[in-house]
Design a protein around this motif. Structure first.
Motif, mmCIF file in Angstrom:
data_model
loop_
_atom_site.group_PDB
_atom_site.id
_atom_site.type_symbol
_atom_site.label_atom_id
_atom_site.label_comp_id
_atom_site.label_asym_id
_atom_site.label_seq_id
_atom_site.Cartn_x
_atom_site.Cartn_y
_atom_site.Cartn_z
ATOM 1 N N MET A 93 0.819 -1.214 0.000
ATOM 2 C CA MET A 93 0.000 0.000 0.000
ATOM 3 C C MET A 93 0.849 1.259 0.000
ATOM 4 O O MET A 93 0.425 2.305 -0.494
ATOM 5 C CB MET A 93 -0.934 0.011 1.214
ATOM 6 N N VAL A 94 2.066 1.173 0.550
ATOM 7 C CA VAL A 94 2.930 2.362 0.627
ATOM 8 C C VAL A 94 4.124 2.245 -0.318
ATOM 9 O O VAL A 94 5.068 3.051 -0.232
ATOM 10 C CB VAL A 94 3.417 2.600 2.068
ATOM 11 N N GLY A 95 4.090 1.274 -1.216
ATOM 12 C CA GLY A 95 5.143 1.137 -2.214
ATOM 13 C C GLY A 95 6.485 0.714 -1.670
ATOM 14 O O GLY A 95 7.533 1.092 -2.213
ATOM 15 N N GLN A 145 11.490 5.622 5.376
ATOM 16 C CA GLN A 145 11.240 5.234 6.763
ATOM 17 C C GLN A 145 9.830 5.631 7.198
ATOM 18 O O GLN A 145 9.154 4.877 7.909
ATOM 19 C CB GLN A 145 12.275 5.882 7.680
ATOM 20 N N GLN A 146 9.391 6.803 6.756
ATOM 21 C CA GLN A 146 8.040 7.221 7.132
ATOM 22 C C GLN A 146 6.997 6.323 6.486
ATOM 23 O O GLN A 146 5.969 6.016 7.091
ATOM 24 C CB GLN A 146 7.817 8.688 6.742
ATOM 25 N N ARG A 147 7.242 5.869 5.274
ATOM 26 C CA ARG A 147 6.317 4.935 4.634
ATOM 27 C C ARG A 147 6.226 3.635 5.414
ATOM 28 O O ARG A 147 5.147 3.048 5.547
ATOM 29 C CB ARG A 147 6.770 4.649 3.200
ATOM 30 N N VAL A 148 7.370 3.161 5.906
ATOM 31 C CA VAL A 148 7.363 1.924 6.705
ATOM 32 C C VAL A 148 6.566 2.140 7.987
ATOM 33 O O VAL A 148 5.796 1.266 8.415
ATOM 34 C CB VAL A 148 8.805 1.481 7.030
ATOM 35 N N MET A 164 5.360 12.976 -0.207
ATOM 36 C CA MET A 164 4.591 12.206 0.754
ATOM 37 C C MET A 164 3.170 12.717 0.879
ATOM 38 O O MET A 164 2.235 11.951 1.137
ATOM 39 C CB MET A 164 5.277 12.255 2.122
ATOM 40 N N LEU A 165 2.988 14.016 0.669
ATOM 41 C CA LEU A 165 1.645 14.581 0.719
ATOM 42 C C LEU A 165 0.769 13.950 -0.354
ATOM 43 O O LEU A 165 -0.390 13.587 -0.107
ATOM 44 C CB LEU A 165 1.717 16.099 0.536
ATOM 45 N N GLY A 166 1.320 13.797 -1.558
ATOM 46 C CA GLY A 166 0.581 13.147 -2.628
ATOM 47 C C GLY A 166 0.284 11.697 -2.303
ATOM 48 O O GLY A 166 -0.811 11.185 -2.611
ATOM 49 N N GLU A 167 1.230 11.017 -1.671
ATOM 50 C CA GLU A 167 1.018 9.615 -1.322
ATOM 51 C C GLU A 167 -0.039 9.467 -0.234
ATOM 52 O O GLU A 167 -0.828 8.511 -0.248
ATOM 53 C CB GLU A 167 2.340 8.995 -0.883
ATOM 54 N N LEU A 168 -0.071 10.414 0.704
ATOM 55 C CA LEU A 168 -1.105 10.369 1.732
ATOM 56 C C LEU A 168 -2.491 10.612 1.141
ATOM 57 O O LEU A 168 -3.486 10.040 1.597
ATOM 58 C CB LEU A 168 -0.804 11.393 2.826
ATOM 59 N N GLN A 169 -2.561 11.460 0.115
ATOM 60 C CA GLN A 169 -3.835 11.663 -0.569
ATOM 61 C C GLN A 169 -4.318 10.373 -1.222
ATOM 62 O O GLN A 169 -5.508 10.045 -1.162
ATOM 63 C CB GLN A 169 -3.696 12.773 -1.621
ATOM 64 N N GLN A 170 -3.407 9.636 -1.841
ATOM 65 C CA GLN A 170 -3.766 8.356 -2.443
ATOM 66 C C GLN A 170 -4.162 7.337 -1.372
ATOM 67 O O GLN A 170 -5.076 6.534 -1.567
ATOM 68 C CB GLN A 170 -2.590 7.819 -3.268
ATOM 69 N N LEU A 171 -3.474 7.384 -0.248
ATOM 70 C CA LEU A 171 -3.781 6.469 0.847
ATOM 71 C C LEU A 171 -5.197 6.695 1.361
ATOM 72 O O LEU A 171 -5.912 5.734 1.681
ATOM 73 C CB LEU A 171 -2.765 6.664 1.974
#
Length: 405
Positions: free
Chosen positions: A144-146, A163-166, A196-203
């Motif tokens: 989910m976090v690539g 690290q934040q993704r983990v 990371m902001l874009g990834e959190l939007q996708q999450l």
């Protein structure tokens, strides 16, 4: 809330909506430390409801109580008053491990001696997930976090963003109904924050049933991610509404200044009709939007004092002789790359004006220019917040929270 601080009508309606059980409920929660004269109020009479699938950002300066609220929800702090409920269950006295909440903090908090796989699996083992299910859940969360291809690496072999993704994967692996994020991007550099902001939007899209409480002091994060924003100050909730409403029609001067660094010009109301008004600012008369005041506030009345909220990017500069232009003198000019922040003394206005203009204009300090307000010039706000209690002015275009400008 403090006297004079009000919630908007749409907020009141949202708070009163009990047709479905909220995922998160803070019911008049208070947190105090110490006693007697040494008592510190970290959170006061905090009430908030977050629906399943909703993301609410707690936005405010340091010491406003936002992280304390998150800790009270996670179980890291025991409220001294009020109650905390998750999906209708009172968890005020429940240990953090029994709440089933996913928590992500800015320091990552990864075990340095464990691999990525081990860090994510640790949370599952703590929740006593059957061994046969752990491998699949770890792969799912990392996917989910690539980060699936980094499962065998140690934290020191990863970048800050990785690290934040983990850390996020570890929180998601337990499949929480509630996800808490405490300044998750604060330790990252500007470029990584945007990524990371874009990834959190996708999450968010991938977790339509998960309620998220997002603590930040960065307005750009709150605007990008939140369905609603709760603005906090001095351990209390000041305003709460959708991001769009708070930006376009801020109900208090503090929110207008903190969320976007608005100019707040003292004015006198001449007349208001149908959501539009005419006000006097210094020696000038300007048209303004005049939304209906919030619950508990007086309707606009002739000769009433108020604040005119003018966003810096809406003001235009031109020639002194241009039609409707006011005469101004440039006091300072700070180039920010995409824009330049000018501070201008405008003839007939009681206070300096902050203006953001595109690019790098040739406006030197001391230059006399024309200043043109939009029509309407801004939004009318009740004069309930003194200048001494407004946040400090912004000094960069980095996306950090603004203040009175």
């Amino acid at each position: 809330m403090k006297p004079g601080d009000t919630l908007t009508e749409s907020t009141a309606a949202t708070a009163a909506d009990t047709t479905t059980e909220p995922a998160i409920v803070f019911d008049r929660v208070g947190v105090r430390y110490g006693g007697g004269r040494k008592t510190t109020v970290a959170l006061a009479d905090f009430t908030l409801r977050v629906a399943a699938g909703e993301t609410v950002a707690l936005l405010g300066p340091s010491g406003s109580g936002k992280s304390t609220a998150l800790k009270a929800l996670a179980g890291f702090v025991r409220p001294t008053s009020g109650a905390v409920r998750l999906a209708g269950r009172d968890v005020t006295d429940l240990s953090p491990a029994k709440r089933g909440i996913g928590v992500v903090v800015q320091s990552y908090a990864l075990f340095p001696h464990m691999t990525v796989h081990g860090n994510v699996a640790f949370g599952l083992k703590s929740h006593r997930v059957p061994r046969r299910d752990i491998e699949g859940r770890v792969r799912e969360a990392l996917g989910m976090v690539g980060m699936a291809e980094y499962a065998k690496r140690l934290p020191r072999e990863l970048s800050g963003g990785q690290q934040q993704r983990v850390a996020i994967a570890r929180a998601l692996a337990i499949r929480p109904k509630v996800l808490l994020l405490d300044e998750p991007l604060a330790a990252l550099d500007a470029q990584l924050r945007q990524s990371m902001l874009g990834e959190l939007q996708q999450l968010r899209k991938a977790l339509p049933d998960t309620a998220m409480l997002y603590v930040t002091h960065d307005q750009s994060e709150a605007l990008a991610l939140a369905d609603r924003i709760a603005v906090m100050r001095d351990a209390r909730l000041v305003d709460i509404d959708t991001a769009e409403n708070l930006w376009q029609r801020p109900p208090t001067g503090f929110t207008a200044a903190f969320l976007g660094g608005a100019n707040l010009l003292p004015c006198t109301v001449n007349r208001v009709s149908g959501g539009a008004g005419l006000v006097t600012v210094g020696s000038h008369t300007l048209r303004t939007q005049a939304p209906k005041p919030g619950v508990g506030q007086q309707d606009w009345a002739p000769d009433a004092t108020a604040l005119l909220c003018v966003r810096p990017h809406t003001v235009r500069i031109g020639a002194v002789g241009e039609r409707d232009a006011l005469r101004g003198t440039v006091l300072s000019s700070v180039w920010r790359g995409a824009s330049t922040r000018l501070r201008i003394s405008v003839d007939g206005l009681p206070e300096e004006l902050a203006v953001d203009v595109p690019g790098h204009p040739a406006a030197e300090v001391g230059a006399v220019i024309g200043v043109l307000f939009p029509d309407p010039a801004g939004v009318l706000i009740p004069a309930t917040v003194g200048a001494e209690s407004l946040p400090a002015a912004p000094n960069s275009g980095s996306g950090q929270t603004g203040a009175r400008a």
